[in-house]
Design a protein around this motif. Structure first.
Motif, PDB file in Angstrom:
ATOM      1  N   THR A  51       0.807  -1.196  -0.075  1.00  0.00           N
ATOM      2  CA  THR A  51       0.076  -0.245  -0.030  1.00  0.00           C
ATOM      3  C   THR A  51       0.903   1.189  -0.106  1.00  0.00           C
ATOM      4  O   THR A  51       0.644   2.136  -0.607  1.00  0.00           O
ATOM      5  CB  THR A  51      -1.002  -0.002   1.107  1.00  0.00           C
ATOM      6  N   VAL A  52       1.990   1.414   0.791  1.00  0.00           N
ATOM      7  CA  VAL A  52       2.813   2.507   0.984  1.00  0.00           C
ATOM      8  C   VAL A  52       3.487   2.540  -0.417  1.00  0.00           C
ATOM      9  O   VAL A  52       3.382   3.796  -0.874  1.00  0.00           O
ATOM     10  CB  VAL A  52       3.772   2.315   2.136  1.00  0.00           C
ATOM     11  N   THR A  53       4.068   1.509  -1.035  1.00  0.00           N
ATOM     12  CA  THR A  53       4.548   1.570  -2.262  1.00  0.00           C
ATOM     13  C   THR A  53       3.747   2.080  -3.302  1.00  0.00           C
ATOM     14  O   THR A  53       3.989   2.931  -4.311  1.00  0.00           O
ATOM     15  CB  THR A  53       5.022   0.173  -2.726  1.00  0.00           C
ATOM     16  N   ALA A  54       2.529   1.772  -3.568  1.00  0.00           N
ATOM     17  CA  ALA A  54       1.431   2.149  -4.357  1.00  0.00           C
ATOM     18  C   ALA A  54       1.201   3.610  -4.127  1.00  0.00           C
ATOM     19  O   ALA A  54       0.906   4.149  -5.289  1.00  0.00           O
ATOM     20  CB  ALA A  54       0.295   1.143  -4.379  1.00  0.00           C
ATOM     21  N   ARG A  55       1.011   4.113  -2.870  1.00  0.00           N
ATOM     22  CA  ARG A  55       0.527   5.427  -2.775  1.00  0.00           C
ATOM     23  C   ARG A  55       1.758   6.537  -3.611  1.00  0.00           C
ATOM     24  O   ARG A  55       1.546   7.356  -3.899  1.00  0.00           O
ATOM     25  CB  ARG A  55       0.571   5.577  -1.329  1.00  0.00           C
ATOM     26  N   GLN A  56       3.000   5.742  -3.023  1.00  0.00           N
ATOM     27  CA  GLN A  56       4.190   6.756  -3.501  1.00  0.00           C
ATOM     28  C   GLN A  56       4.002   6.716  -5.029  1.00  0.00           C
ATOM     29  O   GLN A  56       4.420   7.694  -5.730  1.00  0.00           O
ATOM     30  CB  GLN A  56       5.389   6.207  -2.972  1.00  0.00           C
ATOM     31  N   ARG A  97      -4.415   3.213 -13.887  1.00  0.00           N
ATOM     32  CA  ARG A  97      -3.225   2.394 -13.966  1.00  0.00           C
ATOM     33  C   ARG A  97      -2.914   1.740 -12.538  1.00  0.00           C
ATOM     34  O   ARG A  97      -2.663   0.490 -12.527  1.00  0.00           O
ATOM     35  CB  ARG A  97      -2.098   3.225 -14.283  1.00  0.00           C
ATOM     36  N   VAL A  98      -3.234   2.518 -11.599  1.00  0.00           N
ATOM     37  CA  VAL A  98      -2.788   1.900 -10.237  1.00  0.00           C
ATOM     38  C   VAL A  98      -3.843   0.898  -9.874  1.00  0.00           C
ATOM     39  O   VAL A  98      -3.599  -0.378  -9.245  1.00  0.00           O
ATOM     40  CB  VAL A  98      -2.978   3.037  -9.161  1.00  0.00           C
ATOM     41  N   ALA A  99      -5.068   1.144 -10.191  1.00  0.00           N
ATOM     42  CA  ALA A  99      -6.292   0.225  -9.829  1.00  0.00           C
ATOM     43  C   ALA A  99      -6.224  -1.014 -10.782  1.00  0.00           C
ATOM     44  O   ALA A  99      -6.260  -2.079 -10.132  1.00  0.00           O
ATOM     45  CB  ALA A  99      -7.497   0.812 -10.142  1.00  0.00           C
ATOM     46  N   PHE A 100      -5.675  -1.044 -11.969  1.00  0.00           N
ATOM     47  CA  PHE A 100      -5.620  -2.021 -12.915  1.00  0.00           C
ATOM     48  C   PHE A 100      -4.455  -2.875 -12.552  1.00  0.00           C
ATOM     49  O   PHE A 100      -4.643  -4.383 -12.282  1.00  0.00           O
ATOM     50  CB  PHE A 100      -5.466  -1.586 -14.488  1.00  0.00           C
ATOM     51  N   LEU A 110      -3.069  -7.541 -11.707  1.00  0.00           N
ATOM     52  CA  LEU A 110      -1.761  -8.170 -11.950  1.00  0.00           C
ATOM     53  C   LEU A 110      -1.008  -8.662 -10.611  1.00  0.00           C
ATOM     54  O   LEU A 110      -0.432  -9.751 -10.619  1.00  0.00           O
ATOM     55  CB  LEU A 110      -0.694  -7.231 -12.407  1.00  0.00           C
ATOM     56  N   PHE A 111      -1.582  -8.050  -9.256  1.00  0.00           N
ATOM     57  CA  PHE A 111      -1.392  -8.398  -8.008  1.00  0.00           C
ATOM     58  C   PHE A 111      -2.161  -8.872  -7.045  1.00  0.00           C
ATOM     59  O   PHE A 111      -2.250  -9.224  -6.083  1.00  0.00           O
ATOM     60  CB  PHE A 111      -0.380  -7.444  -7.553  1.00  0.00           C
ATOM     61  N   SER A 112      -3.521  -9.003  -7.686  1.00  0.00           N
ATOM     62  CA  SER A 112      -4.624  -9.687  -7.036  1.00  0.00           C
ATOM     63  C   SER A 112      -5.005  -8.737  -5.606  1.00  0.00           C
ATOM     64  O   SER A 112      -5.414  -9.372  -4.537  1.00  0.00           O
ATOM     65  CB  SER A 112      -4.626 -10.927  -6.627  1.00  0.00           C
ATOM     66  N   VAL A 113      -4.701  -7.503  -5.555  1.00  0.00           N
ATOM     67  CA  VAL A 113      -4.812  -6.730  -4.336  1.00  0.00           C
ATOM     68  C   VAL A 113      -6.540  -6.342  -4.123  1.00  0.00           C
ATOM     69  O   VAL A 113      -6.994  -6.107  -5.398  1.00  0.00           O
ATOM     70  CB  VAL A 113      -4.061  -5.312  -4.335  1.00  0.00           C
ATOM     71  N   PRO A 114      -7.286  -6.540  -3.337  1.00  0.00           N
ATOM     72  CA  PRO A 114      -8.709  -6.519  -3.033  1.00  0.00           C
ATOM     73  C   PRO A 114      -8.871  -4.892  -3.278  1.00  0.00           C
ATOM     74  O   PRO A 114      -8.163  -4.174  -2.980  1.00  0.00           O
ATOM     75  CB  PRO A 114      -8.984  -6.623  -1.664  1.00  0.00           C
ATOM     76  N   PHE A 115     -10.052  -4.748  -3.916  1.00  0.00           N
ATOM     77  CA  PHE A 115     -10.512  -3.216  -4.051  1.00  0.00           C
ATOM     78  C   PHE A 115     -10.580  -2.543  -2.809  1.00  0.00           C
ATOM     79  O   PHE A 115     -10.497  -1.156  -2.808  1.00  0.00           O
ATOM     80  CB  PHE A 115     -11.846  -3.083  -4.782  1.00  0.00           C
ATOM     81  N   GLU A 116     -10.796  -3.052  -1.713  1.00  0.00           N
ATOM     82  CA  GLU A 116     -10.820  -2.396  -0.300  1.00  0.00           C
ATOM     83  C   GLU A 116      -9.748  -1.751  -0.078  1.00  0.00           C
ATOM     84  O   GLU A 116      -9.457  -0.574   0.235  1.00  0.00           O
ATOM     85  CB  GLU A 116     -11.292  -3.304   0.812  1.00  0.00           C
ATOM     86  N   GLU A 117      -8.368  -2.459  -0.390  1.00  0.00           N
ATOM     87  CA  GLU A 117      -7.158  -1.645  -0.231  1.00  0.00           C
ATOM     88  C   GLU A 117      -6.655  -0.867  -1.255  1.00  0.00           C
ATOM     89  O   GLU A 117      -6.130  -0.059  -1.022  1.00  0.00           O
ATOM     90  CB  GLU A 117      -6.046  -3.131  -0.083  1.00  0.00           C
ATOM     91  N   ILE A 118      -7.263  -1.156  -2.510  1.00  0.00           N
ATOM     92  CA  ILE A 118      -6.900  -0.261  -3.689  1.00  0.00           C
ATOM     93  C   ILE A 118      -7.586   1.069  -3.400  1.00  0.00           C
ATOM     94  O   ILE A 118      -7.032   2.189  -3.619  1.00  0.00           O
ATOM     95  CB  ILE A 118      -7.204  -0.790  -4.871  1.00  0.00           C
ATOM     96  N   GLY A 119      -8.778   1.034  -2.909  1.00  0.00           N
ATOM     97  CA  GLY A 119      -9.663   2.229  -2.467  1.00  0.00           C
ATOM     98  C   GLY A 119      -8.979   3.119  -1.438  1.00  0.00           C
ATOM     99  O   GLY A 119      -8.717   4.367  -1.468  1.00  0.00           O
ATOM    100  N   GLN A 120      -8.398   2.294  -0.585  1.00  0.00           N
ATOM    101  CA  GLN A 120      -7.558   2.973   0.435  1.00  0.00           C
ATOM    102  C   GLN A 120      -6.099   3.768  -0.181  1.00  0.00           C
ATOM    103  O   GLN A 120      -5.860   4.932   0.166  1.00  0.00           O
ATOM    104  CB  GLN A 120      -6.955   2.116   1.671  1.00  0.00           C
ATOM    105  N   VAL A 121      -5.634   2.945  -0.873  1.00  0.00           N
ATOM    106  CA  VAL A 121      -4.245   3.881  -1.588  1.00  0.00           C
ATOM    107  C   VAL A 121      -4.730   4.931  -2.337  1.00  0.00           C
ATOM    108  O   VAL A 121      -4.227   6.130  -2.306  1.00  0.00           O
ATOM    109  CB  VAL A 121      -3.813   2.838  -2.720  1.00  0.00           C
ATOM    110  N   ALA A 160     -16.027   0.593  -4.426  1.00  0.00           N
ATOM    111  CA  ALA A 160     -16.869   0.503  -5.777  1.00  0.00           C
ATOM    112  C   ALA A 160     -16.290   1.370  -6.949  1.00  0.00           C
ATOM    113  O   ALA A 160     -16.017   1.136  -7.920  1.00  0.00           O
ATOM    114  CB  ALA A 160     -18.370   0.935  -5.584  1.00  0.00           C
ATOM    115  N   ALA A 161     -15.721   2.680  -6.433  1.00  0.00           N
ATOM    116  CA  ALA A 161     -14.844   3.490  -7.537  1.00  0.00           C
ATOM    117  C   ALA A 161     -13.627   2.983  -7.829  1.00  0.00           C
ATOM    118  O   ALA A 161     -13.382   3.019  -9.106  1.00  0.00           O
ATOM    119  CB  ALA A 161     -14.949   4.949  -6.597  1.00  0.00           C
ATOM    120  N   ALA A 162     -12.949   2.231  -6.952  1.00  0.00           N
ATOM    121  CA  ALA A 162     -11.742   1.532  -7.482  1.00  0.00           C
ATOM    122  C   ALA A 162     -11.934   0.530  -8.404  1.00  0.00           C
ATOM    123  O   ALA A 162     -11.273   0.281  -9.482  1.00  0.00           O
ATOM    124  CB  ALA A 162     -10.953   0.998  -6.191  1.00  0.00           C
TER     125      ALA A 162
END
Length: 309
Positions: free
Chosen positions: A60-65, A127-130, A135-146, A152-154
């Motif tokens: 999550t930290v990596t994705a935010r950066q 790009r981040v959401a996709f 590619l890394f199977s991160v749940p949308f709940e965590e993607i939304g936090q990023v 739903a938006a993610a």
């Protein structure tokens, strides 16, 4: 072993994963390494006693950066050059294919050059959401936090990105069997180009094939249009190095080729196929023409997708 040593050991276990995430998000090994280093700094300074899933927290930290970096690039209108240098306000693309580091090439090949090209055309949020989900199977709940958005938006961002990365049923050519044959032909043409295989190239080209190229891609003493299988095949042999930085992709809804060292689009080939032979080759390099092209990943030339929707 104290807590700092434990954290350092755990981080090293996840370093390659974090690097892979960062590279797919920012498209540069140099920037990916910087992002991972910043993630380590944040982790070493944070209180992680309540973190149950350290790898998820680090991701999550990596994705935010990475998201911040992608947004900053877009604001400044930056273009990554082949040497990794960013130049603000550039409107043209480099026209020469330069040698890339072995590691950069291997990473690009592992992701897929065509996919990197298409990812560059997505918005930072798409790009981040996709990348995180498909590619890394991160749940949308965590993607939304990023991205400070709802799950739903993610999910909607990832879906929109996916429709641009892979052609939808409505965009596929009507004659599926013919399309599959064309893909095989384009694959064979690219393989022969890489190997400089003149006999195979002659077999794939129509006798009266026409090759057209934007002036920006060739020296003044090279004709922008040539005709005949022999001339086109012999010219193609001269570009074996460039063809190694190429991949098959959908170009304006038909099988074509993108030339993209390190995943940075420099040119695209639109191939006209008639009766099982290549009749026309349109080599596009003008920035305006490239921007107007619709490019997508062909089946079998992108990563496996565990989550389609």
């Amino acid at each position: 072993m104290d807590s700092d040593e434990v954290l350092a050991a755990r981080f090293e276990q996840d370093r390659q994963h974090l690097r892979a995430v960062a590279h797919r998000l920012v498209g540069s090994v140099h920037d990916a390494d910087d992002v991972v280093q910043q993630t380590w700094i944040k982790a070493s300074q944070a209180d992680l006693s309540d973190v149950a899933n350290l790898r998820g927290w680090l991701t999550t930290v990596t994705a935010r950066q990475c998201l911040d970096l992608l947004r900053a690039r877009r604001r400044r209108g930056e273009v990554l050059l082949d040497d990794g240098i960013e130049t603000a306000g550039m409107t043209s693309r480099p026209t020469a294919v330069t040698r890339t580091g072995e590691e950069e090439v291997l990473l690009a090949e592992s992701v897929g050059l065509a996919l990197l090209v298409v990812l560059d055309r997505l918005s930072p949020a798409q790009r981040v959401a996709f990348v995180l989900h498909d590619l890394f199977s991160v749940p949308f709940e965590e993607i939304g936090q990023v991205m400070d958005r709802s799950p739903a938006a993610a999910k909607k961002l990832a879906s929109r990105a996916r429709d641009r990365v892979y052609p939808t049923a409505g965009e596929q050519p009507v004659h599926q069997r013919q399309t599959a044959e064309h893909l095989l032909l384009v694959d064979a043409f690219l393989a022969a180009s890489r190997g400089g295989d003149l006999p195979v190239l002659l077999d794939l080209l129509a006798p009266d094939v026409v090759r057209r190229v934007d002036r920006i891609l060739v020296p003044d003493d090279v004709a922008t249009e040539i005709r005949g299988a022999r001339l086109v095949a012999e010219e193609t042999k001269l570009f074996t190095v460039r063809s190694r930085a190429s991949a098959v992709a959908w170009v304006d809804g038909a099988p074509g080729i993108v030339i993209a060292p390190r995943g940075r689009l420099q040119a695209a080939l639109r191939l006209g196929i008639v009766a099982g032979l290549i009749q026309t080759i349109d080599v596009i390099g003008e920035p305006g023409r490239l921007d107007r092209l619709t490019i997508a990943v062909t089946a079998g030339h992108g990563p496996a997708r565990a989550h389609r929707r």
